[in-house]
Write a protein that holds these residues in place. Sequence first.
Motif, mmCIF file in Angstrom:
data_model
loop_
_atom_site.group_PDB
_atom_site.id
_atom_site.type_symbol
_atom_site.label_atom_id
_atom_site.label_comp_id
_atom_site.label_asym_id
_atom_site.label_seq_id
_atom_site.Cartn_x
_atom_site.Cartn_y
_atom_site.Cartn_z
ATOM 1 N N TRP A 59 -1.379 -6.811 -1.119
ATOM 2 C CA TRP A 59 -0.703 -5.556 -1.029
ATOM 3 C C TRP A 59 1.005 -5.233 -1.550
ATOM 4 C CZ3 TRP A 59 -1.438 -3.065 4.716
ATOM 5 C CH2 TRP A 59 -1.544 -1.706 4.765
ATOM 6 N N GLN A 60 0.673 -4.547 -2.880
ATOM 7 C CA GLN A 60 1.900 -5.025 -2.831
ATOM 8 C C GLN A 60 3.372 -3.864 -2.053
ATOM 9 O OE1 GLN A 60 3.540 -2.812 -5.063
ATOM 10 N NE2 GLN A 60 5.797 -3.887 -5.660
ATOM 11 N N ASN A 61 2.799 -2.561 -2.097
ATOM 12 C CA ASN A 61 4.010 -1.416 -1.125
ATOM 13 C C ASN A 61 3.209 -1.016 -0.326
ATOM 14 O OD1 ASN A 61 5.656 -0.430 -0.412
ATOM 15 N ND2 ASN A 61 6.740 0.537 -2.381
ATOM 16 N N PHE A 62 3.536 -0.828 0.182
ATOM 17 C CA PHE A 62 2.705 0.598 1.257
ATOM 18 C C PHE A 62 4.083 2.132 1.815
ATOM 19 C CE2 PHE A 62 0.210 1.579 6.060
ATOM 20 C CZ PHE A 62 -0.339 2.940 5.331
ATOM 21 N N GLU A 63 4.149 3.077 1.037
ATOM 22 C CA GLU A 63 4.841 4.239 0.992
ATOM 23 C C GLU A 63 3.891 5.229 1.136
ATOM 24 O OE1 GLU A 63 7.798 4.055 -3.098
ATOM 25 O OE2 GLU A 63 7.040 5.305 -3.024
ATOM 26 N N VAL A 64 5.140 6.146 2.676
ATOM 27 C CA VAL A 64 5.228 7.298 2.716
ATOM 28 C C VAL A 64 6.821 8.372 2.667
ATOM 29 C CG1 VAL A 64 3.404 6.378 4.337
ATOM 30 C CG2 VAL A 64 6.174 6.610 4.367
ATOM 31 N N ILE A 101 -0.508 3.261 -1.817
ATOM 32 C CA ILE A 101 -0.502 1.993 -1.607
ATOM 33 C C ILE A 101 -0.320 1.808 -2.740
ATOM 34 C CG2 ILE A 101 -1.330 2.409 0.562
ATOM 35 C CD1 ILE A 101 -3.928 1.016 -0.504
ATOM 36 N N SER A 102 0.353 -0.010 -2.870
ATOM 37 C CA SER A 102 -0.106 0.040 -4.249
ATOM 38 C C SER A 102 -0.853 -1.707 -4.018
ATOM 39 C CB SER A 102 1.378 -0.532 -5.215
ATOM 40 O OG SER A 102 1.377 0.963 -5.294
ATOM 41 N N VAL A 103 -1.505 -1.985 -5.196
ATOM 42 C CA VAL A 103 -2.645 -3.510 -4.433
ATOM 43 C C VAL A 103 -1.938 -4.363 -6.457
ATOM 44 C CG1 VAL A 103 -3.277 -2.580 -2.792
ATOM 45 C CG2 VAL A 103 -4.469 -2.435 -5.209
ATOM 46 N N LEU A 104 -1.780 -5.310 -5.889
ATOM 47 C CA LEU A 104 -1.953 -6.357 -7.577
ATOM 48 C C LEU A 104 -3.459 -6.935 -8.027
ATOM 49 C CD1 LEU A 104 1.873 -7.864 -7.003
ATOM 50 C CD2 LEU A 104 0.869 -6.154 -8.352
ATOM 51 N N SER A 105 -3.684 -7.091 -8.933
ATOM 52 C CA SER A 105 -4.934 -8.491 -9.387
ATOM 53 C C SER A 105 -4.415 -9.983 -8.821
ATOM 54 C CB SER A 105 -5.332 -7.878 -10.432
ATOM 55 O OG SER A 105 -4.164 -8.574 -11.089
ATOM 56 N N TYR A 106 -3.374 -10.392 -8.632
ATOM 57 C CA TYR A 106 -2.888 -11.408 -8.494
ATOM 58 C C TYR A 106 -2.563 -11.749 -7.059
ATOM 59 C CZ TYR A 106 0.125 -15.328 -7.630
ATOM 60 O OH TYR A 106 0.214 -16.866 -7.580
ATOM 61 N N ALA A 107 -3.842 -12.403 -5.858
ATOM 62 C CA ALA A 107 -4.095 -12.819 -4.920
ATOM 63 C C ALA A 107 -4.158 -11.317 -4.302
ATOM 64 C CB ALA A 107 -2.375 -13.381 -4.891
#
Length: 328
Positions: free
Chosen positions: A38-43, A29-35
Amino acid sequence: MTVSKTIFGEIDSEPVYLYKITNKNQTSISVLSYAATWQNFEVVENGQKHSLIEHFDNLDDYIKTPYQVGKTIGRVAGRIKDATFKIKGQEYQMEQNEGENFLHGGSHGLQYQNFKGEIVTDQAVKFKYVVDGEDGFPGKLAVSVVYILSDEDEVTILYSGISDHDTLFNPTCHVYFNVGDENIRDQKLQINADNFLDVDDGKVPTGRLLPTDGPYDFKEPKTIGKGLDELALLDKFEYDDAFVVGRSAATISSKDRAVDLETDRNGMVIFTANPIDEKKADKREYDCLAMELQTLPDAIHHPEFGDTILNKDEKIVYANKYRYRKLN
């Protein structure tokens, strides 16, 4: 498990960071400090990467796109009728940012803030921000959002809040799912709900619960396209509806994979959309489905919908969970 941190962009002369958590299965998972986005959920399946959620690869799209893609929404998700509410007899007038009503925490809500990020463990990232009386809300509210990825491919989002004044707190993640390679219409949705909320022309709940019949019946898995076709018979062309759910809220699935959603609150809003292509969105050619876990909207005016009041100096924590399963 590993966690990396990189710069994703800049807003108001502040860096926006991207944190990526990767587990033993190479699920990430990729997450951003802005807001606290939840930027991505990759398998990874058979050596191929598959993204399960709608996302952008640049900050500008997250800032300019009105769909709040993947963002943390709050203090209060959903609409508040007439942009007013009372707590213990004290009335508060909010910003009217959608007609006469108040939507998604207002124009200074959490979805517009750059949080402070922190790597907590090799599987968790925490974001913190303090909002202070914005858009008419009472009190200074300290919010934290923690994203956790397990080796069982489960994402947990923990929301906590504590305030120096009685206030409201009902955040959500405005995540949009597209879990398959096929069109979103061909993906299946199951919602464990016997009722959904009746709303007025402004999409504000009336207080009535309606049975999940016809196009709203997803108790057994049904393609989103079939639901939309059934809606069209009622001269309705999108989902933007709040369902009354239990802990095991819903599942969205393609022929190859599924994501199960769990919550400790009682509501899930679904919304058909196409944040990527405005022209297709205008033609109702959807490419994803928002699935927002929260307490039912406008609960402050309907006590039977749940309690969104956060009492002074009392901390509350909510949890949303999303688990990926490979089907084939």
